[in-house]
Motif scaffolding. Structure first.
Motif, mmCIF file in Angstrom:
data_model
loop_
_atom_site.group_PDB
_atom_site.id
_atom_site.type_symbol
_atom_site.label_atom_id
_atom_site.label_comp_id
_atom_site.label_asym_id
_atom_site.label_seq_id
_atom_site.Cartn_x
_atom_site.Cartn_y
_atom_site.Cartn_z
ATOM 1 N N GLU A 106 0.657 -1.401 0.247
ATOM 2 C CA GLU A 106 0.441 -0.029 -0.219
ATOM 3 C C GLU A 106 0.911 1.310 0.055
ATOM 4 O OE1 GLU A 106 -3.454 2.219 2.991
ATOM 5 O OE2 GLU A 106 -3.059 -0.247 2.656
ATOM 6 N N LEU A 107 1.898 1.052 0.937
ATOM 7 C CA LEU A 107 3.108 2.479 0.838
ATOM 8 C C LEU A 107 3.681 2.565 -0.764
ATOM 9 C CD1 LEU A 107 3.810 2.263 4.345
ATOM 10 C CD2 LEU A 107 2.596 3.817 3.611
ATOM 11 N N ALA A 108 3.550 1.350 -0.713
ATOM 12 C CA ALA A 108 4.214 2.058 -2.579
ATOM 13 C C ALA A 108 3.967 1.987 -3.083
ATOM 14 C CB ALA A 108 5.232 0.454 -2.960
ATOM 15 N N SER A 109 2.561 1.687 -3.709
ATOM 16 C CA SER A 109 2.015 1.581 -4.474
ATOM 17 C C SER A 109 1.107 3.423 -4.200
ATOM 18 C CB SER A 109 0.335 1.167 -4.800
ATOM 19 O OG SER A 109 -0.083 -0.434 -5.049
ATOM 20 N N ARG A 110 1.251 3.506 -3.078
ATOM 21 C CA ARG A 110 0.974 5.225 -2.975
ATOM 22 C C ARG A 110 1.733 6.112 -3.245
ATOM 23 N NH1 ARG A 110 -0.913 6.268 3.284
ATOM 24 N NH2 ARG A 110 -2.101 4.662 2.244
ATOM 25 N N HIS A 111 3.081 6.404 -2.872
ATOM 26 C CA HIS A 111 3.779 6.352 -3.113
ATOM 27 C C HIS A 111 4.339 6.805 -4.642
ATOM 28 C CE1 HIS A 111 8.605 7.488 -3.410
ATOM 29 N NE2 HIS A 111 9.045 6.544 -3.443
ATOM 30 N N ARG A 112 4.208 5.092 -5.925
ATOM 31 C CA ARG A 112 3.949 5.509 -6.991
ATOM 32 C C ARG A 112 2.648 6.492 -7.375
ATOM 33 N NH1 ARG A 112 6.928 0.565 -6.454
ATOM 34 N NH2 ARG A 112 3.814 -0.106 -6.707
ATOM 35 N N GLY A 113 2.074 6.760 -6.912
ATOM 36 C CA GLY A 113 0.511 7.502 -7.372
ATOM 37 C C GLY A 113 -0.291 6.371 -7.980
ATOM 38 N N GLN A 136 -13.188 -4.113 -15.104
ATOM 39 C CA GLN A 136 -14.060 -3.629 -14.327
ATOM 40 C C GLN A 136 -13.236 -2.939 -12.647
ATOM 41 O OE1 GLN A 136 -15.536 -7.328 -13.045
ATOM 42 N NE2 GLN A 136 -15.936 -7.347 -14.906
ATOM 43 N N LEU A 137 -12.428 -3.414 -12.062
ATOM 44 C CA LEU A 137 -11.524 -2.654 -10.636
ATOM 45 C C LEU A 137 -11.273 -0.790 -11.392
ATOM 46 C CD1 LEU A 137 -8.697 -5.084 -9.770
ATOM 47 C CD2 LEU A 137 -11.581 -4.100 -8.797
ATOM 48 N N ARG A 138 -11.382 -0.583 -12.240
ATOM 49 C CA ARG A 138 -10.872 0.926 -13.113
ATOM 50 C C ARG A 138 -11.687 2.045 -13.138
ATOM 51 N NH1 ARG A 138 -9.395 1.005 -18.719
ATOM 52 N NH2 ARG A 138 -7.917 -0.588 -18.097
ATOM 53 N N GLN A 139 -13.220 0.782 -13.794
ATOM 54 C CA GLN A 139 -14.182 1.650 -13.641
ATOM 55 C C GLN A 139 -14.846 2.195 -12.420
ATOM 56 O OE1 GLN A 139 -17.311 -0.853 -15.776
ATOM 57 N NE2 GLN A 139 -15.986 -0.270 -18.222
ATOM 58 N N ARG A 140 -14.414 0.639 -11.094
ATOM 59 C CA ARG A 140 -14.967 0.910 -10.276
ATOM 60 C C ARG A 140 -14.483 2.318 -9.210
ATOM 61 N NH1 ARG A 140 -18.023 -3.135 -5.753
ATOM 62 N NH2 ARG A 140 -17.577 -2.405 -4.393
ATOM 63 N N VAL A 141 -13.189 2.402 -9.588
ATOM 64 C CA VAL A 141 -12.236 3.032 -8.333
ATOM 65 C C VAL A 141 -12.128 4.599 -9.027
ATOM 66 C CG1 VAL A 141 -10.605 3.096 -7.790
ATOM 67 C CG2 VAL A 141 -11.463 1.153 -7.521
ATOM 68 N N GLY A 142 -12.294 4.604 -11.081
ATOM 69 C CA GLY A 142 -12.311 5.996 -11.497
ATOM 70 C C GLY A 142 -10.667 5.851 -12.207
ATOM 71 N N ARG A 143 -9.287 4.927 -11.917
ATOM 72 C CA ARG A 143 -8.515 5.010 -11.870
ATOM 73 C C ARG A 143 -7.485 3.979 -12.006
ATOM 74 N NH1 ARG A 143 -6.758 7.731 -6.945
ATOM 75 N NH2 ARG A 143 -6.434 6.004 -6.016
ATOM 76 N N ASP A 144 -6.241 3.758 -12.854
ATOM 77 C CA ASP A 144 -5.730 2.458 -13.265
ATOM 78 C C ASP A 144 -6.031 1.722 -11.737
ATOM 79 O OD1 ASP A 144 -5.814 2.505 -16.463
ATOM 80 O OD2 ASP A 144 -4.319 3.027 -16.297
ATOM 81 N N VAL A 145 -5.495 0.613 -11.607
ATOM 82 C CA VAL A 145 -5.529 -0.346 -10.753
ATOM 83 C C VAL A 145 -4.767 -1.448 -10.872
ATOM 84 C CG1 VAL A 145 -6.384 -1.726 -8.509
ATOM 85 C CG2 VAL A 145 -7.431 0.460 -10.055
#
Length: 185
Positions: A106-113, A136-145
């Motif tokens: 989670e920290l690494a992902s947040r660090h990379r945006g 499907q996750l991109r549609q749900r979250v609103g950005r690339d996952v």
């Protein structure tokens, strides 16, 4: 040090994840440590002996340190992660590894945006299934996952998806447990 939000640092595993992330960020080895943690997580999932090493109170402190360092060498783990695993073993905190791995990701992902979803399935997903899941996750979250895939045969079928603190559980095991509960009540 970059703040990581109240959620991650609130738990013991989160504090260890934050400490490891700080070391990896300073050494510019975030990607290597993240890959090493995924390797360790997968090895624990596949090895009863390794899982016992991380959870059994019967293993001596010295035995745990020696075994975890030897395992790290055999898995080709980077030096930062290997040293960190030694500290965990010495402090009798190997049982915190699942939370530490999750917190570090989670920290690494947040660090990379980025946003990362932990996806657990009963069987390995095919490439086209992963692509569809990402859409499907991109549609749900609103950005690339990004997806971090793992396999748990006990699910029987379906998926468990965790994005941060949000969990989507469509596993057959959960449905069967809910059905059994409804039939009892």
């Amino acid at each position: 040090m970059e703040t990581s939000g109240g959620g991650i640092q609130a738990s013991l595993g989160g504090r260890y994840a934050s400490a490891l992330f700080g070391l990896a960020r300073d050494a510019k080895t975030i990607d290597q440590v993240e890959a090493s943690l995924a390797t360790v997580r997968d090895a624990i999932a596949q090895s009863d002996d390794l899982r016992a090493l991380t959870t059994s109170p019967m293993v001596s402190r010295e035995g745990a340190v020696k075994a975890v360092l030897a395992t790290a060498d055999s898995l080709g783990i980077d030096a930062t992660t290997k040293n960190f695993l030694g500290v965990l073993a010495h402090n009798r905190r190997l049982g915190q590894l699942p939370q530490i791995v999750r917190g570090f990701r989670e920290l690494a992902s947040r660090h990379r945006g980025e946003t990362t979803a932990e996806v657990t399935s009963a069987h390995p997903l095919a490439d086209d299934q992963v692509i569809e899941l990402k859409q499907q996750l991109r549609q749900r979250v609103g950005r690339d996952v990004n997806v971090d895939l793992s396999v748990d045969p006990q699910l029987l079928g379906g998926l468990v998806v965790r994005i941060g603190s949000q969990m989507i559980d469509s596993s057959i095991r959960t449905r069967l447990n809910a059905l059994a509960g409804a039939m009892k009540g």
